[in-house]
Structure formats: structure tokens, C-alpha cells
Write a protein that holds these residues in place. Structure first.
Motif, PDB file in Angstrom:
ATOM      1  N   LEU A   1     -28.299  43.252 -13.804  1.00 19.42           N
ATOM      2  CA  LEU A   1     -29.221  44.182 -13.161  1.00 19.42           C
ATOM      3  C   LEU A   1     -28.859  44.438 -11.699  1.00 19.42           C
ATOM      4  O   LEU A   1     -29.166  45.505 -11.153  1.00 19.42           O
ATOM      5  CB  LEU A   1     -30.649  43.626 -13.235  1.00 19.42           C
ATOM      6  CG  LEU A   1     -31.310  43.612 -14.610  1.00 19.42           C
ATOM      7  CD1 LEU A   1     -32.606  42.820 -14.557  1.00 19.42           C
ATOM      8  CD2 LEU A   1     -31.565  45.022 -15.095  1.00 19.42           C
TER       9      LEU A   1
ATOM     10  N   THR B   1     -27.472  45.552 -19.714  1.00 17.24           N
ATOM     11  CA  THR B   1     -28.570  44.603 -19.579  1.00 17.24           C
ATOM     12  C   THR B   1     -29.363  44.496 -20.878  1.00 17.24           C
ATOM     13  O   THR B   1     -29.710  43.395 -21.338  1.00 17.24           O
ATOM     14  CB  THR B   1     -29.505  45.022 -18.439  1.00 17.24           C
ATOM     15  OG1 THR B   1     -28.760  45.040 -17.205  1.00 17.24           O
ATOM     16  CG2 THR B   1     -30.676  44.069 -18.298  1.00 17.24           C
TER      17      THR B   1
ATOM     18  N   ALA C   1     -27.782  49.503 -17.078  1.00 15.78           N
ATOM     19  CA  ALA C   1     -29.002  49.449 -17.882  1.00 15.78           C
ATOM     20  C   ALA C   1     -28.689  49.106 -19.329  1.00 15.78           C
ATOM     21  O   ALA C   1     -29.334  48.219 -19.921  1.00 15.78           O
ATOM     22  CB  ALA C   1     -29.738  50.795 -17.803  1.00 15.78           C
ATOM     23  N   TYR C   2     -27.719  49.791 -19.920  1.00 15.20           N
ATOM     24  CA  TYR C   2     -27.472  49.495 -21.337  1.00 15.20           C
ATOM     25  C   TYR C   2     -26.773  48.157 -21.526  1.00 15.20           C
ATOM     26  O   TYR C   2     -26.981  47.470 -22.534  1.00 15.20           O
ATOM     27  CB  TYR C   2     -26.768  50.658 -22.037  1.00 15.20           C
ATOM     28  CG  TYR C   2     -25.262  50.733 -22.014  1.00 15.20           C
ATOM     29  CD1 TYR C   2     -24.470  49.811 -22.704  1.00 15.20           C
ATOM     30  CD2 TYR C   2     -24.618  51.787 -21.379  1.00 15.20           C
ATOM     31  CE1 TYR C   2     -23.087  49.919 -22.727  1.00 15.20           C
ATOM     32  CE2 TYR C   2     -23.241  51.907 -21.398  1.00 15.20           C
ATOM     33  CZ  TYR C   2     -22.480  50.967 -22.071  1.00 15.20           C
ATOM     34  OH  TYR C   2     -21.110  51.075 -22.090  1.00 15.20           O
TER      35      TYR C   2
ATOM     36  N   LEU D   1     -30.070  53.334 -25.079  1.00 13.88           N
ATOM     37  CA  LEU D   1     -30.544  51.966 -24.854  1.00 13.88           C
ATOM     38  C   LEU D   1     -30.853  51.253 -26.168  1.00 13.88           C
ATOM     39  O   LEU D   1     -30.548  50.064 -26.329  1.00 13.88           O
ATOM     40  CB  LEU D   1     -31.789  51.986 -23.953  1.00 13.88           C
ATOM     41  CG  LEU D   1     -31.566  52.446 -22.514  1.00 13.88           C
ATOM     42  CD1 LEU D   1     -32.881  52.449 -21.746  1.00 13.88           C
ATOM     43  CD2 LEU D   1     -30.542  51.579 -21.801  1.00 13.88           C
TER      44      LEU D   1
END
Length: 411
Positions: free
Chosen positions: A261, A142, A139-140, A19
């Protein structure tokens, strides 16, 4: 019990590392656009030369992406990614030097570092989290988009308030890059490749599905870089003030982050991604068509383009993991998709600007984007299902890794 706890800690460190790396893959690029007029004025750069600051990183992505799988096979993905973070950090630091040479050298180094991260992150997610490809990719993506949006929004305020002006606004991202280097240090303990140096997974140039994934990646990248390069100017020429146009670009990116997301959750409800990818591409088509028909509705079209663009970025990255059988083939497809895709993205803003110059208006270039979005909608129907067979032949699925819900089950 201790081994289980150790594995969980290692996985948590890896997730955080991925991340933080993702947070560095766009911020040093998206902060340039709002400052481009100041940079051009202070350094006495011709418009075409100043435009290279946006084009050089994309050309670096296209040139270096095919080399990454072989380098990762030789040195290990973790070590290669760690080295690329050092190069990225050096590039941001060099760009802080108040000279044209430092600015362009730093930009090239940044492009080289980001190119490696672009290719390796999907491969690492596929390797270490094969049942969570959609969730972690979302997730990454975002994080990447969120930090990029912040970089666009704060560039001018930092340049106005900080000593050094735009030099500081571009160079301050060295702090985030150094954090990424430190957070990634535990991953360097991972054992490297054993035995003679290998050449990595061959790129799947002969696969029609791989070309569909590549086309989807390229078309959505083209749209993103056209928007971040030209959308503020389109708005200004239709009566919007410069400051408002800048915030509308921030709004586009912020909406894209929120949309990204929602993509993993939408994927879990679908058997494959064809419908979702085609629908999101069609949203982009509506946004571009709206700019052609009613360009004064700037707020609405910024939101619409953000809705489609954020989802399509996540889907393009997810396709790399879901269309492949293992980490090696994911690395090969990632290299192919990002090499050709970013070459197309580099050409897009240039052609868009050329059409504007030739026609003295925005209608023709915006119609080009309508055509591109329509082509992306068609490509999505192919890229959203199936599996690219590795060049070296089929490989069995690992028995212990169940397919992520929403991932293709057929071959």
C-alpha cells in the motif's frame, strides 16, 4: 454531461472488475501449502508428486504467458480475460472432486486461467489508466496479496470444520471465482479487434532493459515461492511449532500487503524507481542473511521478508507499465517478464529443497537466497529507469496522457 457520467460509470466498473479478478489470481494457489501434508496422506502421493501441486501452476504461467498477447490481439483483451476466468472457475470446481485426477487437472486449469490474468492486468491498467499506473497496480497487488494471505490462514481451519475436509478448503474458492465472472460480464460488451486477426505485440527479447525487468520479476517471484513453500519448515526445524510456523507465514504475507500500500506513495516522491527498488531488494537480502545468522528470530525475519517482498512485487508489476509506451508493448513486456520469471520461480523451490537434502541443513539454501537477493538489488538499478522501445519501432506518446509522477521521462 451524460457521456461524462457514462464514462465514469464504465471506468468504475472496470476498476472493480480488475480488483475482483486480482483477488482470484493467488488464493487458489496459496491455500494448497498448509494442506499439502493432508492431501499427500489421503491420496497416497509421493512427496515429489505432491510437490507438483505447487510447481504445475508456475510451469503453466511460463508456458502460456508468451501466447497471451497474440490471443488478446485476436479476440480482444476483455473477452480473453473473461474466458480465462471461466477456465479458472472450472479448475477450482474440478479440484473439489476427491480424486488425484481431479486435483491435478483442476490445478492445471487454474494455472492456465491465472496465467492469462497475470499478463493482461498490467496491460489493461496501462491502456485505460496511463496516468495512474502506480496507484492501480498497487491497489490490485494489495488485493491479490491480501486474499492470498487469507487463503493461507483459513485453509486448515476450513479443512478441520467443513464437511469434505481439505476438498472443501480447496474448492470453496469457486464462489469468489464465480463473483469475478459476474463482475467482469459488463466488459465483454467492449468491441473486439476490427479487421484481419493480428498477432499482437512482439516480445522485446532484444532489449537489455526488458531483460532487467524480467530478471527483477523472476528473482522476486523466486523469493516469494521459496518462502511460501519452505519458510514454515525452516522455522519448525529451528524449534517453532507447526501451528506457529503457519501463522508466521501468514504474518509474512500480511506485512507484504501493508507494504504494498505504501509503494505508490513512495514512487510519487522519486524521480525514478531505482533507489526504491534497490532498497527494497536489500531489505530482502537482510532477511535472508538474518535467517542464516540467527534463525531462531523467526518473528523478526518474517516481518523483514514481508516488508521487502510486498514492495518488490508491486514494483515488478509497476515496471511493466512504466517501462513501456503503450498497452500493446506493456502486454509484450508482461508476457516476457512473467514467462521467464515464473520459469525461474518454478525452479527456485526445487533447487532450494535439493540443496537442503544434499547438505542436511538450511544454511546452503538460505545462502542461495542471499545471492539471489543481492543479484536482484543490482538488477533493480537498471530496471528502475528508462523505456523499452517497441520491437516494431518507436511510437509517439499520446499527447493527452501526461506521465505519472515518478515515471521516467527519458527514452
Amino acid at each position: 454531461m451524460e457521456n461524462t457520467s457514462t464514462r465514469r460509470t464504465a471506468h468504475a466498473l472496470l476498476v472493480w472488475g480488475l480488483l475482483v479478478v486480482a483477488a482470484n489470481l493467488r488464493a487458489s494457489l496459496t491455500g494448497v501449502g498448509p494442506l499439502l501434508d493432508r492431501v499427500q496422506s489421503d491420496l497416497g502421493l509421493a512427496p515429489a508428486v505432491a510437490g507438483l501441486l505447487n510447481t504445475l501452476p508456475l510451469l503453466a504461467f511460463a508456458a502460456l504467458s508468451p501466447l497471451v498477447p497474440g490471443l488478446a490481439a485476436r479476440w480482444g483483451a476483455e473477452r480473453l480475460l473473461g474466458g480465462s476466468l471461466v477456465v479458472l472457475t472450472l479448475g477450482v470446481a474440478v479440484r473439489w472432486i476427491p480424486t488425484a485426477a481431479g486435483l491435478f487437472l483442476g490445478t492445471v486449469l487454474i494455472g492456465a486461467g491465472v496465467a492469462v490474468g497475470n499478463v493482461l492486468l498490467p496491460s489493461l491498467v496501462k491502456r485505460d489508466f496511463p496516468t495512474r499506473v502506480g496507484l492501480l497496480t498497487g491497489a490490485y497487488a494489495t488485493v491479490m496479496g491480501g486474499v492470498a494471505a487469507v487463503a493461507s490462514g483459513v485453509a486448515v481451519p476450513i479443512a478441520q470444520a467443513a464437511p469434505g475436509g481439505w476438498h472443501t478448503a480447496l474448492g470453496c474458492w469457486v464462489v469468489l471465482a464465480l463473483v469475478a465472472v459476474l463482475v467482469w460480464l459488463p466488459q465483454l460488451r467492449t468491441p473486439g479487434p476490427v479487421g484481419p486477426a493480428r498477432h499482437g505485440q512482439p516480445l522485446p527479447w532484444h532489449s537489455g532493459l526488458a531483460w532487467a525487468v524480467t530478471a527483477f520479476m523472476g528473482l522476486q517471484s523466486l523469493g516469494f515461492y521459496v518462502v511460501v513453500t519452505w519458510l514454515p519448515q525452516v522455522f519448525q526445524d529451528n524449534g517453532v511449532g507447526p501451528a506457529t510456523a503457519g501463522w508466521l507465514l501468514f504474518l509474512f504475507q500480511a506485512v507484504a500487503v501493508v507494504t504494498s500500500l505504501a509503494v505508490p506513495r513512495a514512487m510519487r516522491r522519486a524521480r525514478d524507481q531505482r533507489g526504491l527498488a534497490a532498497a527494497c531488494s536489500a531489505v530482502l537480502l537482510v532477511g535472508y542473511a538474518g535467517l542464516v545468522a540467527e534463525p531462531e528470530w523467526a518473528l523478526l525475519w518474517s516481518v523483514v521478508l514481508g516488508l521487502g517482498g510486498g514492495a518488490c512485487l508491486v514494483l515488478a508489476l509497476v515496471f511493466i507499465g512504466l517501462r513501456t509506451q503503450d498497452a500493446a508493448s506493456a502486454g509484450g513486456l508482461s508476457a516476457m517478464a512473467q514467462s521467464v520469471g515464473y520459469l525461474l520461480a518454478a525452479v527456485g523451490p526445487v533447487v532450494f529443497g535439493l540443496l537442503h537434502s544434499l547438505g542436511s541443513g538450511w544454511r546452503a539454501p538460505l545462502l542461495l537466497m542471499v545471492v539471489a537477493a543481492a543479484a536482484q538489488t543490482v538488477v533493480a538499478l537498471v530496471a528502475g529507469r528508462g523505456t523499452v522501445v517497441p520491437v516494431s519501432g518507436p511510437r509517439p506518446e499520446p499527447a493527452a496522457a501526461p506521465a505519472e509522477h515518478g515515471a521516467p521521462t527519458g527514452r
